[in-house]
Design a protein around this motif. Structure first.
Motif, PDB file in Angstrom:
ATOM      1  N   LYS A 283       0.836  -1.202   0.000  1.00  0.00           N
ATOM      2  CA  LYS A 283       0.000   0.000   0.000  1.00  0.00           C
ATOM      3  C   LYS A 283       0.876   1.260   0.000  1.00  0.00           C
ATOM      4  O   LYS A 283       0.475   2.317  -0.463  1.00  0.00           O
ATOM      5  CB  LYS A 283      -0.979  -0.013   1.181  1.00  0.00           C
ATOM      6  CG  LYS A 283      -0.340   0.065   2.548  1.00  0.00           C
ATOM      7  CD  LYS A 283      -1.391   0.175   3.638  1.00  0.00           C
ATOM      8  CE  LYS A 283      -0.887   0.242   5.061  1.00  0.00           C
ATOM      9  NZ  LYS A 283       0.508   0.047   5.400  1.00  0.00           N
ATOM     10  N   GLU A 284       2.109   1.122   0.482  1.00  0.00           N
ATOM     11  CA  GLU A 284       3.026   2.270   0.534  1.00  0.00           C
ATOM     12  C   GLU A 284       3.497   2.679  -0.869  1.00  0.00           C
ATOM     13  O   GLU A 284       4.055   3.767  -1.036  1.00  0.00           O
ATOM     14  CB  GLU A 284       4.277   1.945   1.375  1.00  0.00           C
ATOM     15  CG  GLU A 284       4.027   1.818   2.874  1.00  0.00           C
ATOM     16  CD  GLU A 284       3.640   0.391   3.293  1.00  0.00           C
ATOM     17  OE1 GLU A 284       3.282  -0.413   2.401  1.00  0.00           O
ATOM     18  OE2 GLU A 284       3.673   0.104   4.496  1.00  0.00           O
ATOM     19  N   GLY A 285       3.315   1.809  -1.910  1.00  0.00           N
ATOM     20  CA  GLY A 285       3.855   2.113  -3.238  1.00  0.00           C
ATOM     21  C   GLY A 285       5.377   2.144  -3.160  1.00  0.00           C
ATOM     22  O   GLY A 285       5.985   1.354  -2.445  1.00  0.00           O
ATOM     23  N   PHE A 286       6.005   3.097  -3.895  1.00  0.00           N
ATOM     24  CA  PHE A 286       7.471   3.193  -3.837  1.00  0.00           C
ATOM     25  C   PHE A 286       7.866   4.121  -2.686  1.00  0.00           C
ATOM     26  O   PHE A 286       8.474   5.177  -2.872  1.00  0.00           O
ATOM     27  CB  PHE A 286       8.026   3.690  -5.181  1.00  0.00           C
ATOM     28  CG  PHE A 286       9.526   3.681  -5.237  1.00  0.00           C
ATOM     29  CD1 PHE A 286      10.237   2.497  -5.140  1.00  0.00           C
ATOM     30  CD2 PHE A 286      10.242   4.855  -5.390  1.00  0.00           C
ATOM     31  CE1 PHE A 286      11.630   2.483  -5.180  1.00  0.00           C
ATOM     32  CE2 PHE A 286      11.640   4.860  -5.445  1.00  0.00           C
ATOM     33  CZ  PHE A 286      12.331   3.665  -5.334  1.00  0.00           C
ATOM     34  N   ASN A 287       7.475   3.741  -1.489  1.00  0.00           N
ATOM     35  CA  ASN A 287       7.810   4.508  -0.286  1.00  0.00           C
ATOM     36  C   ASN A 287       8.307   3.529   0.760  1.00  0.00           C
ATOM     37  O   ASN A 287       7.932   2.357   0.738  1.00  0.00           O
ATOM     38  CB  ASN A 287       6.575   5.254   0.239  1.00  0.00           C
ATOM     39  CG  ASN A 287       6.253   6.445  -0.631  1.00  0.00           C
ATOM     40  OD1 ASN A 287       7.108   7.286  -0.897  1.00  0.00           O
ATOM     41  ND2 ASN A 287       5.028   6.481  -1.126  1.00  0.00           N
TER      42      ASN A 287
ATOM     43  N   LEU B 135      25.696   2.280   6.782  1.00  0.00           N
ATOM     44  CA  LEU B 135      24.621   1.666   5.988  1.00  0.00           C
ATOM     45  C   LEU B 135      23.589   2.760   5.748  1.00  0.00           C
ATOM     46  O   LEU B 135      22.974   3.267   6.681  1.00  0.00           O
ATOM     47  CB  LEU B 135      24.002   0.480   6.740  1.00  0.00           C
ATOM     48  CG  LEU B 135      22.995  -0.382   5.974  1.00  0.00           C
ATOM     49  CD1 LEU B 135      22.865  -1.757   6.615  1.00  0.00           C
ATOM     50  CD2 LEU B 135      21.632   0.237   5.817  1.00  0.00           C
ATOM     51  N   THR B 136      23.429   3.126   4.464  1.00  0.00           N
ATOM     52  CA  THR B 136      22.593   4.288   4.159  1.00  0.00           C
ATOM     53  C   THR B 136      21.269   3.930   3.490  1.00  0.00           C
ATOM     54  O   THR B 136      20.369   4.770   3.424  1.00  0.00           O
ATOM     55  CB  THR B 136      23.361   5.253   3.239  1.00  0.00           C
ATOM     56  OG1 THR B 136      23.927   4.477   2.172  1.00  0.00           O
ATOM     57  CG2 THR B 136      24.460   5.970   4.002  1.00  0.00           C
ATOM     58  N   GLU B 137      21.172   2.693   2.965  1.00  0.00           N
ATOM     59  CA  GLU B 137      19.922   2.312   2.301  1.00  0.00           C
ATOM     60  C   GLU B 137      19.706   0.808   2.455  1.00  0.00           C
ATOM     61  O   GLU B 137      20.675   0.047   2.525  1.00  0.00           O
ATOM     62  CB  GLU B 137      19.980   2.597   0.790  1.00  0.00           C
ATOM     63  CG  GLU B 137      20.087   4.046   0.413  1.00  0.00           C
ATOM     64  CD  GLU B 137      20.264   4.206  -1.096  1.00  0.00           C
ATOM     65  OE1 GLU B 137      19.441   3.653  -1.857  1.00  0.00           O
ATOM     66  OE2 GLU B 137      21.237   4.846  -1.496  1.00  0.00           O
TER      67      GLU B 137
ATOM     68  N   ALA C 100      11.511  -2.270  -3.197  1.00  0.00           N
ATOM     69  CA  ALA C 100      10.753  -1.776  -2.031  1.00  0.00           C
ATOM     70  C   ALA C 100      11.730  -1.186  -1.017  1.00  0.00           C
ATOM     71  O   ALA C 100      12.413  -1.925  -0.296  1.00  0.00           O
ATOM     72  CB  ALA C 100       9.959  -2.916  -1.410  1.00  0.00           C
ATOM     73  N   PRO C 101      11.823   0.147  -0.964  1.00  0.00           N
ATOM     74  CA  PRO C 101      12.734   0.760   0.001  1.00  0.00           C
ATOM     75  C   PRO C 101      12.315   0.413   1.429  1.00  0.00           C
ATOM     76  O   PRO C 101      11.118   0.339   1.727  1.00  0.00           O
ATOM     77  CB  PRO C 101      12.572   2.268  -0.249  1.00  0.00           C
ATOM     78  CG  PRO C 101      11.811   2.399  -1.516  1.00  0.00           C
ATOM     79  CD  PRO C 101      11.054   1.134  -1.727  1.00  0.00           C
TER      80      PRO C 101
ATOM     81  N   PHE D 192      14.167   7.519   7.127  1.00  0.00           N
ATOM     82  CA  PHE D 192      12.933   6.955   6.565  1.00  0.00           C
ATOM     83  C   PHE D 192      12.616   7.533   5.172  1.00  0.00           C
ATOM     84  O   PHE D 192      11.463   7.685   4.785  1.00  0.00           O
ATOM     85  CB  PHE D 192      11.749   7.177   7.519  1.00  0.00           C
ATOM     86  CG  PHE D 192      10.855   5.967   7.590  1.00  0.00           C
ATOM     87  CD1 PHE D 192      11.090   4.958   8.509  1.00  0.00           C
ATOM     88  CD2 PHE D 192       9.801   5.803   6.692  1.00  0.00           C
ATOM     89  CE1 PHE D 192      10.282   3.820   8.552  1.00  0.00           C
ATOM     90  CE2 PHE D 192       8.994   4.670   6.721  1.00  0.00           C
ATOM     91  CZ  PHE D 192       9.241   3.690   7.661  1.00  0.00           C
ATOM     92  N   LYS D 193      13.680   7.837   4.429  1.00  0.00           N
ATOM     93  CA  LYS D 193      13.460   8.377   3.075  1.00  0.00           C
ATOM     94  C   LYS D 193      14.047   7.408   2.035  1.00  0.00           C
ATOM     95  O   LYS D 193      14.970   6.655   2.337  1.00  0.00           O
ATOM     96  CB  LYS D 193      14.157   9.738   2.922  1.00  0.00           C
ATOM     97  CG  LYS D 193      13.501  10.827   3.781  1.00  0.00           C
ATOM     98  CD  LYS D 193      13.885  12.218   3.315  1.00  0.00           C
ATOM     99  CE  LYS D 193      15.347  12.515   3.442  1.00  0.00           C
ATOM    100  NZ  LYS D 193      15.799  13.092   4.704  1.00  0.00           N
TER     101      LYS D 193
END
Ligand SMILES: Cc1ncc(COP(=O)(O)O)c(C=O)c1O
Length: 355
Positions: free
Chosen positions: A169-173, A293-295, A306-307, A323-324
């Motif tokens: 449901k978050e999409g690409f978030n 660790l950045t991502e 999915a981030p 959280f970005k």
């Protein structure tokens, strides 16, 4: 290719609003079916008939002994027509899963051709809105009727089609995930790298508990030491550490993800350093805290990229990149969907044209 087609006399219209599809909620008017009988020379021809009940007997072997393997791939509406992404890889993986579960293999070229014929018939079911696609689910089950554990001699392969939007449901978030330190998904020598139904059934308990606590997915650890990161519910996982994309190596317990492989190749093209290695959850947490660790992102056909915005371990939440969505996940995502939707040249030869 000649395929027998029995047209649905009561066809439904595809859903009108592509923005409200969700994932896996709608099914097209037909299904493709093939039957295998060891004593009649193996696989019969593919047939396309109205989507409907399979008519299994209660003694069908798959219901008792779990000989079930399946795949997930997508058909995209592009400006040049309908396109598949690496379909041969999916059928090759179906064969590897089938081999692990003592099930018969299929002829990959025949399956891709049959699928294309099926998709031509159902072309109106491929949604057009960017970010949507027609999800394709091939599934093979043992349908011989017997009790007593042994390998079946009769199988059914079917393919169903589901117009779908984003998996989350978050999409690409960014999503929140939880490290599972009570249950395990797969052990070395087990069925972890096969796409077989039992793996998913075994993962549900953790998924239900994670959802109750507000997490989208479970992050699995190895089953021996509960120390090394494996994969997430329906995705492989990658971390960006000191600008290098790192994903757990394929060790027999995790799925050989086609998106994972595509991401590694795309990293090469984009000049992003990437490697496959064992990575412990302690290292992940330590590196989130010291900001090397950045991502973090999941990779899978359904969810694409999915981030991950936070990882919770032993009741402590560790936030990643405020959280970005991170720059590497975004670049890789843009490249991948660019290729899938025909907006970026496919230098990898991944795209298979339907017509
Ligand atoms: C357990 C598991 N891991 C990883 C993946 C990602 O694989 P792929 O990229 O081939 O869809 C999936 C999705 O099918 C999966 O179910």
């Amino acid at each position: 290719m000649e395929i027998k087609i029995i047209e649905n006399q009561n066809p439904k219209q595809p859903p009108k609003d592509d923005s409200k599809l969700g994932f896996g909620n709608f099914f097209s008017n037909h299904m493709l079916i093939m039957q295998y009988d060891k004593n009649k020379g193996g696989w019969g021809p593919a047939e396309i008939k109205p989507y409907g009940v399979l008519g299994l007997e209660p003694a069908a072997a798959c219901l008792h002994y779990g000989q079930i393997v399946w795949e997930g791939m997508k058909c995209y509406h592009t400006r040049d027509g309908l396109r598949l992404f690496r379909p041969k890889d999916n059928f090759n993986r179906l064969n590897r899963s089938a081999d692990r579960m003592c099930m018969p293999s299929v002829d990959v070229d025949y399956m891709v051709d049959a699928l294309k014929e099926f998709l031509k018939l159902e072309k109106d079911w491929v949604p057009k809105l960017k970010g949507t696609s027609l999800y394709i689910r091939p599934c093979m089950i043992a349908h011989e009727t017997f009790l007593g554990l042994h390998k079946a001699d009769k199988y059914l392969l079917f393919i169903i089609l589901s117009p779908s939007g984003p998996y989350f449901k978050e999409g690409f978030n960014p999503i929140k995930i939880m490290v599972e330190d009570k249950y395990v998904r797969a052990a070395k020598g087990g069925t972890g790298e096969a796409k077989t139904a039992g793996n998913y059934a075994a993962s549900l308990k953790s998924a239900v508990e994670a959802k109750k606590k507000g997490f989208s997915q479970t992050l699995w650890l190895d089953s021996i030491e509960m120390k090394y990161v494996e994969e997430v519910g329906a995705m492989n996982i990658a971390f960006v550490i000191n600008d290098e994309v790192i994903t757990p190596e394929l060790d027999g317990t995790i799925l050989h993800g086609i998106t994972r492989n595509s991401v590694l190749e795309i990293c090469g093209k984009l000049g992003i350093k990437a490697s496959e290695r064992r990575i412990s959850i302690d290292e992940v947490i330590e590196r989130i805290e010291n900001k090397s660790l950045t991502e973090t992102f999941g990779m899978g056909t359904a969810a694409i990229i999915a981030p991950v915005g936070s990882i919770s371990y032993r009741d402590q939440e560790h936030i990643i990149n405020d959280f970005k969505v991170g720059p590497n996940a975004k670049r890789i995502y843009d490249e991948l969907i660019g290729i899938q939707y025909g907006d970026i040249e496919d230098t990898f030869n991944w795209i298979d044209k339907i017509e």
